[in-house]
Design an enzyme around this catalytic site. Structure first.
Site, mmCIF file in Angstrom:
data_model
loop_
_atom_site.group_PDB
_atom_site.id
_atom_site.type_symbol
_atom_site.label_atom_id
_atom_site.label_comp_id
_atom_site.label_asym_id
_atom_site.label_seq_id
_atom_site.Cartn_x
_atom_site.Cartn_y
_atom_site.Cartn_z
ATOM 1 N N ARG A 108 0.914 -1.027 0.053
ATOM 2 C CA ARG A 108 0.003 -0.199 0.010
ATOM 3 C C ARG A 108 1.098 1.425 0.059
ATOM 4 O O ARG A 108 1.655 1.289 0.632
ATOM 5 C CB ARG A 108 -0.670 -0.086 1.352
ATOM 6 C CG ARG A 108 -1.883 1.221 1.541
ATOM 7 C CD ARG A 108 -2.962 0.939 0.608
ATOM 8 N NE ARG A 108 -4.004 2.010 1.055
ATOM 9 C CZ ARG A 108 -5.083 2.256 0.012
ATOM 10 N NH1 ARG A 108 -5.140 1.792 -0.960
ATOM 11 N NH2 ARG A 108 -6.259 2.822 0.425
ATOM 12 N N THR A 383 -9.630 0.737 -9.279
ATOM 13 C CA THR A 383 -8.895 -0.017 -8.657
ATOM 14 C C THR A 383 -8.911 -1.410 -9.530
ATOM 15 O O THR A 383 -9.627 -1.265 -10.506
ATOM 16 C CB THR A 383 -9.221 -0.644 -7.407
ATOM 17 O OG1 THR A 383 -9.142 0.605 -6.598
ATOM 18 C CG2 THR A 383 -8.208 -1.734 -6.760
ATOM 19 N N THR A 401 -4.130 -0.587 -7.147
ATOM 20 C CA THR A 401 -4.914 0.785 -7.360
ATOM 21 C C THR A 401 -4.156 1.737 -7.224
ATOM 22 O O THR A 401 -3.181 2.174 -6.702
ATOM 23 C CB THR A 401 -6.016 0.839 -6.323
ATOM 24 O OG1 THR A 401 -7.095 2.045 -6.535
ATOM 25 C CG2 THR A 401 -5.345 1.083 -4.898
ATOM 26 N N ASN A 403 -6.480 4.429 -7.043
ATOM 27 C CA ASN A 403 -7.476 5.266 -6.117
ATOM 28 C C ASN A 403 -8.414 5.300 -7.463
ATOM 29 O O ASN A 403 -9.236 4.733 -8.021
ATOM 30 C CB ASN A 403 -7.254 6.096 -5.391
ATOM 31 C CG ASN A 403 -8.295 6.355 -4.579
ATOM 32 O OD1 ASN A 403 -9.271 5.625 -4.308
ATOM 33 N ND2 ASN A 403 -8.702 7.754 -3.763
ATOM 34 N N SER A 454 -7.839 1.134 3.473
ATOM 35 C CA SER A 454 -8.207 0.621 2.369
ATOM 36 C C SER A 454 -9.439 -0.251 2.429
ATOM 37 O O SER A 454 -9.515 -0.742 3.374
ATOM 38 C CB SER A 454 -7.109 -0.122 1.433
ATOM 39 O OG SER A 454 -7.669 -0.837 0.251
ATOM 40 N N SER A 455 -10.239 -0.577 1.536
ATOM 41 C CA SER A 455 -11.142 -1.425 1.356
ATOM 42 C C SER A 455 -11.027 -2.616 0.522
ATOM 43 O O SER A 455 -11.703 -3.633 0.459
ATOM 44 C CB SER A 455 -12.454 -0.852 0.754
ATOM 45 O OG SER A 455 -12.893 0.225 1.310
ATOM 46 N N GLY A 475 -13.844 -1.230 -6.750
ATOM 47 C CA GLY A 475 -14.938 -0.636 -6.535
ATOM 48 C C GLY A 475 -15.091 0.105 -5.060
ATOM 49 O O GLY A 475 -16.223 0.435 -4.771
ATOM 50 N N GLY A 476 -14.000 0.669 -4.866
ATOM 51 C CA GLY A 476 -13.896 1.476 -3.599
ATOM 52 C C GLY A 476 -14.667 0.887 -2.275
ATOM 53 O O GLY A 476 -14.599 -0.483 -2.043
#
Ligand code: DON
Length: 572
Positions: A108, A383, A401, A403, A454-455, A475-476
C-alpha cells in the site's frame, strides 16, 4: 462383421462421451459470455484486460508459478490498463501455496514524510476536495514496484527480467485500445491536458477510437530500468529524479528519501471459516478482510440457501450486517503500524453475535441508532483485481490501485507513469466523507509515513486443505460487499463462478443510510416489501468488477470475468 459393429458402437459411444464431456466443460460455467472461455486444468489468469491475462498465462506456460505470473500481470496492467493497473500506486497480495501455506503482502502507498493531518483543509478547517484527488499533492509514495520485488524474491521461480520484459515491449510497441478505453481517454482529455502541461502519451490531438495504438515510450524506458535494476530502477536514480521534478512542478511533497525508504511488508493473513470453508484474506491497513469476515460471520447462522438469492429475507439480513460492519470500519480501522486496530475483538464470534442482536425483522434499523460497537482493545473509483492459479495449485489474489480512475491524473514527465491519488483514502477531516462517501476518524487520520485505510479485499477460500476460490474486485467502498456477495453466490446459492460474478449486486455502507442497487438487482415485490419496512433504495450503475477463479470438484479451474468491463479469463 460383428467386430466392425462393435467397433462402430464403441466409436459412437466414445464420440457421444466426448460430446457430453465437451458440452459439460463448456456449459458448466453457466453463461460464459465474451469474457470467459471455459474451464482449464493447468492454470488460469483472470484480469481486467485480455492482453494482461495472456501475458500471465504465457508465464505459466513457460514454467513460471502463480507469483511469477502475478508480477508479470501487475506490470502488464500498468501498460495496457492505465486507469488502475500501475507502478505509481499500490495494493495487496494474498497468497496460498498448493500445500496450504498462506501469506499476505502489503504494498500500500504511504503518506510522504512531509504530510500532515490538515494538509487538505482550508483556513476554516473544511476539506478542499480537489486537493486530495487531483495533482501531485494527492499522491502517496508508490508501493507496487517494491511489492513485486518482494513477492518475486520470496516465491518467484523465473528470472525477474523475464517477468518485466513483456511490459517493456507492450509500452514501446503499443497496444490496441478498447472502445471503453477510447471513450475514457476522450472524456478525460481536458483534465489530462490541464494536469500535464508538458504533454503525455494519453492525450492526442484527434479523438481516440477503438483499435488505436497507444504507445508509451517514456513508460517503456521506466519499465526497462525496472527490468534491469529491479527496485532501484524505480525508487532511485533517473526515475526518482523525475518524480521529484514532477512534485516540484505541481506542489507535491514526495521526496527522494520517501521513495528510497518505501518498504512493502509481509503481514500475517486473517484466517477464518465460513460454512466449513477456510477464508484467507488481507489484514489492516485494509479494512476489507476484517469486514468480510464480520459479514460472513453475521449471516452464517441463517439459512440463506433456503431463503434463496436476493429474496427479501436474504437482502434484509445482508443490509443489516453491512450497516453494522461499516459503522465499525469508520471508527476502528486504520494503519496498524500507527493505530491499535482491535482486529481479534472485531472478528470475535461473541462480538459479531452481539452486534446482530439489535436487528429487527419488522423494521429497518437506522444508521443514526447504529454506531460503532465497543470492542475489546487490541492485544498488541478505480482499482483492479486479478486472480491467478498455476499448475501446482498455488494461488494469488492481488488487488491494486491508483484510487480514482487514472489516479491523480498526473503522468510523471519522462517516466511515463500515472501518480495515484490515494491520499484521499485517509480521513482528510474526521466525519467528512471521502470520494466513496466513507467517513472515518482518528484511526485513519493523516500522519507522515502512515498507510491510508483501504477497502481492498483480495481473498482465497479453501476446503479440506484444497484450493476452492480466488476472488477480489475494485469498487471503492463496494469492494467489501461485492466480494461478500460473490462468495455467498457460490457457497450458498450454488452459482457457477461466471454467474456469481455477473449476478446483480446491492450495497449498504452505514452512511449514507440508503441501499445502492444495480438496475434489476431486486425484483419489484422484494423491494416493495423492504421499502415498507423502511429501507431506502437508490439505483446506480455497475457495482464492482470481480475477477475470480473457482476450482471445481472435478479439478478444473473455472473463471469468473466480470462482464461489467473488458475483463477476461484466460486458461490453459
Ligand atoms: O483502497 C481503496 O479502498 C480504494 N483506493 C479503492 C479504489 C477503488 O476501488 C476504485 N475503483 N473503482
Amino acid at each position: 462383421m460383428q467386430r466392425t459393429t462393435k467397433a462402430k458402437n464403441l466409436g459412437l459411444k466414445s464420440l457421444s462421451l466426448l460430446v457430453i464431456v465437451t458440452l459439460f466443460l463448456c456449459c458448466a460455467g453457466g453463461h460464459l459470455g465474451k469474457n470467459n472461455s471455459g474451464q482449464f486444468k493447468n492454470g488460469m489468469v483472470v484480469s481486467a484486460n485480455e492482453i494482461a491475462s495472456q501475458v500471465g498465462v504465457d508465464i505459466l506456460k513457460k514454467g513460471g508459478n502463480a507469483v511469477d505470473a502475478a508480477v508479470a500481470v501487475q506490470f502488464a496492467l500498468a501498460v495496457v490498463y492505465p486507469n488502475a493497473g500501475n507502478i505509481g500506486g499500490g495494493g495487496f497480495m494474498v497468497y496460498r501455496s498448493a500445500k496450504g501455506e498462506v501469506n499476505t503482502l502489503d504494498f500500500r502507498e504511504k503518506a510522504p514524510a512531509k504530510a500532515n493531518r490538515d494538509m487538505y483543509l482550508d483556513t476554516l478547517g473544511n476539506p478542499i476536495v480537489d486537493k486530495s484527488l487531483y495533482g501531485q499533492l494527492a499522491a502517496g509514495v508508490p508501493g507496487s514496484v517494491a511489492g513485486m520485488v518482494e513477492a518475486h524474491q520470496k516465491y518467484g521461480k523465473l528470472k525477474w527480467a523475464d517477468l518485466v520484459a513483456p511490459s517493456v515491449a507492450l509500452a514501446n510497441n503499443g497496444f490496441k485500445i478498447s472502445a471503453r478505453q477510447a471513450s475514457e481517454l476522450n472524456g478525460l482529455k481536458n483534465r489530462f491536458t490541464k494536469l500535464n502541461p508538458l504533454g503525455t502519451a494519453l492525450v492526442k490531438d484527434t479523438k481516440w477510437a477503438e483499435g488505436d495504438l497507444l504507445t508509451q515510450t517514456e513508460l517503456g524506458k521506466t519499465m526497462k530500468r525496472i527490468e534491469e535494476q529491479g527496485r532501484a530502477g524505480f525508487y532511485e536514480g533517473t526515475v526518482a529524479e523525475a518524480v521529484v521534478t514532477e512534485m516540484n512542478r505541481g506542489g507535491g511533497i514526495i521526496t527522494k528519501e520517501d521513495l528510497k525508504n518505501y518498504q512493502a511488508i509481509w503481514r500475517k493473513p486473517l484466517q477464518s471459516k465460513y460454512r466449513g470453508f477456510d477464508v484467507v484474506t488481507m489484514p489492516p491497513p485494509s479494512s476489507g478482510g476484517i469486514a468480510l469476515i464480520q459479514l460472513l460471520k453475521s449471516v452464517e447462522p441463517y439459512p440463506l440457501k433456503k431463503w434463496g438469492f436476493n429474496t427479501d429475507s436474504t437482502v434484509q439480513l445482508m443490509i443489516e450486517a453491512e450497516r453494522r460492519v461499516y459503522a465499525d470500519r469508520a471508527k476502528h480501522l486504520g494503519d496498524p503500524d500507527f493505530y491499535k486496530v482491535p482486529v481479534e475483538g472485531l472478528m470475535a464470534d461473541a462480538y459479531v453475535k452481539k452486534r446482530m442482536a439489535s436487528f429487527n425483522w419488522e423494521k429497518a434499523s437506522t444508521s443514526a441508532e447504529i454506531s460503532a460497537g465497543e470492542v475489546a482493545p487490541a492485544e498488541h473509483e478505480e482499482t483492479t483485481h486479478f486472480s491467478i492459479v498455476d499448475k501446482e495449485g498455488n494461488a494469488v489474489a492481488i488487488t491494486t490501485t491508483l484510487n480514482g480512475s487514472y489516479g491523480a491524473g498526473v503522468v510523471v514527465k519522462d517516466a511515463g507513469f500515472l501518480l495515484n491519488n490515494e491520499m484521499d483514502d485517509f480521513s482528510v477531516k474526521p466525519g467528512s466523507p471521502n470520494m466513496y462517501g466513507l467517513v472515518g476518524g482518528e484511526a485513519n487520520a493523516i500522519a507522515p509515513g502512515k498507510r491510508m485505510l483501504s477497502s481492498m479485499t483480495p481473498a482465497i477460500l479453501a476446503k479440506d486443505g484444497d484450493l476452492y476460490m480466488i476472488v477480489g474486485t475494485p469498487g471503492g467502498s463496494t469492494i467489501i460487499t461485492s466480494v461478500f456477495q460473490t462468495i455467498l453466490n457460490v457457497v450458498d446459492f450454488d452459482m457457477s463462478m461466471q454467474n456469481a460474478v455477473a449476478a446483480k449486486k446491492f450495497h449498504h455502507q452505514w452512511l449514507p443510510d440508503d441501499v445502492a442497487v444495480e438496475t434489476n438487482a431486486l425484483d419489484s415485490l422484494t423491494s416493495e416489501k423492504l421499502k415498507a419496512k423502511g429501507y431506502k433504495f437508490v439505483s446506480r450503475g455497475a457495482i464492482g468488477r470481480v475477477d475470480a477463479i473457482l476450482k471445481t470438484k472435478w479439478g478444473y479451474y473455472q473463471g469468473g470475468a466480470d462482464p461489467r468491463g473488458d475483463d477476461k479469463a484466460v486458461g490453459w
